[in-house]
Design a protein around this motif. Structure first.
Motif, PDB file in Angstrom:
ATOM      1  N   ARG A  17       0.683  -1.310   0.003  1.00  0.00           N
ATOM      2  CA  ARG A  17       0.015   0.151  -0.052  1.00  0.00           C
ATOM      3  C   ARG A  17       0.897   1.356   0.046  1.00  0.00           C
ATOM      4  NH1 ARG A  17      -3.710  -3.285  -0.998  1.00  0.00           N
ATOM      5  NH2 ARG A  17      -5.144  -3.858  -0.011  1.00  0.00           N
ATOM      6  N   TRP A  18       0.443   2.448  -0.499  1.00  0.00           N
ATOM      7  CA  TRP A  18       0.924   3.721  -0.275  1.00  0.00           C
ATOM      8  C   TRP A  18      -0.328   4.680  -0.053  1.00  0.00           C
ATOM      9  CZ3 TRP A  18       0.758   8.314  -3.270  1.00  0.00           C
ATOM     10  CH2 TRP A  18       1.820   9.233  -2.884  1.00  0.00           C
ATOM     11  N   GLN A  19      -0.192   5.347   0.991  1.00  0.00           N
ATOM     12  CA  GLN A  19      -1.389   6.166   1.374  1.00  0.00           C
ATOM     13  C   GLN A  19      -2.552   5.502   1.459  1.00  0.00           C
ATOM     14  OE1 GLN A  19      -1.045   9.993  -0.457  1.00  0.00           O
ATOM     15  NE2 GLN A  19       0.809  10.686   0.448  1.00  0.00           N
ATOM     16  N   HIS A  20      -2.653   4.182   1.942  1.00  0.00           N
ATOM     17  CA  HIS A  20      -3.983   3.519   2.194  1.00  0.00           C
ATOM     18  C   HIS A  20      -4.594   2.881   0.836  1.00  0.00           C
ATOM     19  CE1 HIS A  20      -3.542   4.835   6.247  1.00  0.00           C
ATOM     20  NE2 HIS A  20      -3.773   6.091   5.915  1.00  0.00           N
ATOM     21  N   LYS A  21      -3.744   2.972  -0.091  1.00  0.00           N
ATOM     22  CA  LYS A  21      -4.620   2.399  -1.237  1.00  0.00           C
ATOM     23  C   LYS A  21      -3.346   1.440  -1.925  1.00  0.00           C
ATOM     24  CE  LYS A  21      -5.048   6.424  -3.529  1.00  0.00           C
ATOM     25  NZ  LYS A  21      -5.413   7.097  -4.665  1.00  0.00           N
ATOM     26  N   HIS A  24      -0.083  -0.407  -6.635  1.00  0.00           N
ATOM     27  CA  HIS A  24      -0.181  -0.483  -8.045  1.00  0.00           C
ATOM     28  C   HIS A  24      -1.183   0.515  -8.571  1.00  0.00           C
ATOM     29  CE1 HIS A  24      -3.308  -3.347  -7.250  1.00  0.00           C
ATOM     30  NE2 HIS A  24      -3.935  -3.049  -8.196  1.00  0.00           N
ATOM     31  N   LEU A  25      -2.376   0.838  -7.828  1.00  0.00           N
ATOM     32  CA  LEU A  25      -3.545   1.839  -8.157  1.00  0.00           C
ATOM     33  C   LEU A  25      -2.588   3.244  -8.228  1.00  0.00           C
ATOM     34  CD1 LEU A  25      -6.145   2.732  -9.172  1.00  0.00           C
ATOM     35  CD2 LEU A  25      -6.798   2.571  -6.749  1.00  0.00           C
ATOM     36  N   ALA A  26      -1.986   3.340  -7.048  1.00  0.00           N
ATOM     37  CA  ALA A  26      -1.193   4.839  -6.790  1.00  0.00           C
ATOM     38  C   ALA A  26      -0.436   5.180  -7.977  1.00  0.00           C
ATOM     39  CB  ALA A  26      -0.626   4.759  -5.374  1.00  0.00           C
ATOM     40  N   ILE A  27       0.351   4.073  -8.277  1.00  0.00           N
ATOM     41  CA  ILE A  27       1.285   4.421  -9.501  1.00  0.00           C
ATOM     42  C   ILE A  27       0.503   4.748 -10.741  1.00  0.00           C
ATOM     43  CG2 ILE A  27       3.125   3.249 -10.736  1.00  0.00           C
ATOM     44  CD1 ILE A  27       4.135   1.888  -8.377  1.00  0.00           C
ATOM     45  N   LEU A  28      -0.310   3.655 -11.023  1.00  0.00           N
ATOM     46  CA  LEU A  28      -1.516   4.165 -12.327  1.00  0.00           C
ATOM     47  C   LEU A  28      -1.928   5.539 -12.321  1.00  0.00           C
ATOM     48  CD1 LEU A  28      -3.146   1.025 -13.171  1.00  0.00           C
ATOM     49  CD2 LEU A  28      -1.282   1.828 -14.453  1.00  0.00           C
ATOM     50  N   GLU A  29      -2.394   5.932 -11.065  1.00  0.00           N
ATOM     51  CA  GLU A  29      -2.958   7.281 -11.067  1.00  0.00           C
ATOM     52  C   GLU A  29      -2.110   8.398 -11.192  1.00  0.00           C
ATOM     53  OE1 GLU A  29      -4.901   7.171  -7.196  1.00  0.00           O
ATOM     54  OE2 GLU A  29      -6.647   6.089  -7.924  1.00  0.00           O
ATOM     55  N   LEU A  30      -0.812   8.004 -10.680  1.00  0.00           N
ATOM     56  CA  LEU A  30       0.331   8.876 -10.708  1.00  0.00           C
ATOM     57  C   LEU A  30       0.665   9.102 -12.365  1.00  0.00           C
ATOM     58  CD1 LEU A  30       2.321  10.982  -9.576  1.00  0.00           C
ATOM     59  CD2 LEU A  30       3.769   9.083  -9.220  1.00  0.00           C
ATOM     60  N   ALA A  31       0.871   7.935 -12.900  1.00  0.00           N
ATOM     61  CA  ALA A  31       1.248   7.929 -14.358  1.00  0.00           C
ATOM     62  C   ALA A  31       0.118   8.772 -15.249  1.00  0.00           C
ATOM     63  CB  ALA A  31       1.479   6.573 -15.008  1.00  0.00           C
ATOM     64  N   ARG A  32      -1.037   8.267 -15.007  1.00  0.00           N
ATOM     65  CA  ARG A  32      -2.032   9.255 -15.760  1.00  0.00           C
ATOM     66  C   ARG A  32      -2.024  10.570 -15.716  1.00  0.00           C
ATOM     67  NH1 ARG A  32      -8.434   8.007 -15.408  1.00  0.00           N
ATOM     68  NH2 ARG A  32      -8.991   8.812 -17.359  1.00  0.00           N
ATOM     69  N   ILE A  89       7.420   6.615  -3.881  1.00  0.00           N
ATOM     70  CA  ILE A  89       6.359   5.800  -3.438  1.00  0.00           C
ATOM     71  C   ILE A  89       6.659   4.293  -3.237  1.00  0.00           C
ATOM     72  CG2 ILE A  89       4.944   7.616  -4.009  1.00  0.00           C
ATOM     73  CD1 ILE A  89       3.666   5.896  -6.315  1.00  0.00           C
ATOM     74  N   VAL A  90       7.902   3.923  -3.944  1.00  0.00           N
ATOM     75  CA  VAL A  90       7.830   2.493  -3.907  1.00  0.00           C
ATOM     76  C   VAL A  90       8.871   2.106  -2.684  1.00  0.00           C
ATOM     77  CG1 VAL A  90       8.791   0.405  -5.039  1.00  0.00           C
ATOM     78  CG2 VAL A  90       7.367   1.969  -6.309  1.00  0.00           C
ATOM     79  N   THR A  91       8.399   1.645  -1.391  1.00  0.00           N
ATOM     80  CA  THR A  91       9.018   1.332  -0.454  1.00  0.00           C
ATOM     81  C   THR A  91       9.379  -0.377  -0.351  1.00  0.00           C
ATOM     82  OG1 THR A  91       7.366   1.389   0.838  1.00  0.00           O
ATOM     83  CG2 THR A  91       8.529   3.351   0.709  1.00  0.00           C
TER      84      THR A  91
END
Length: 107
Positions: A17-21, A24-32, A89-91
């Motif tokens: 997870r990153w910030q409670h999500k 993979h979803l956090a990275i996709l949202e950031l990429a978009r 964000i990738v820890t």
């Protein structure tokens, strides 16, 4: 002429997870948000990470933390600017970067 493109790949797991999500979803949202040309998330049916614990979809196994692969593809200059954001964000996981030959792109 083939442009200079890169493929950024993040290997992680469903439970990361990153910030409670989900990561993979956090990275996709950031990429978009950053205007990346393309990204895909693949859920593995089996795999293991640094601890060598086998994760599988086998119904007899109790594991539910399957491997996740996130591939992000764009021109080298765009990936170079995006990589520091991903590294923040990738820890937990692994990040790879490869040169790729794009033969065709509608962009």
């Amino acid at each position: 002429m083939i442009d200079n493109w890169k493929q950024l790949t993040v290997y992680t797991s469903e439970s990361t997870r990153w910030q409670h999500k989900p990561l993979h979803l956090a990275i996709l949202e950031l990429a978009r948000k950053e205007g990346i040309s393309g990204a895909i998330v693949t859920r593995g049916i089996e795999g293991f990470g640094p601890h060598h614990a086998l994760q599988t979809t086998n119904v007899l196994a109790l594991a539910s933390d399957l491997p996740i692969e996130i591939r992000i593809i764009d021109r080298a200059v765009v990936i170079a600017a995006f990589l520091p954001l991903v590294k923040e964000i990738v820890t937990t996981g692994l990040i790879t970067l490869e040169d790729i030959n794009v033969v065709y792109s509608s962009h």
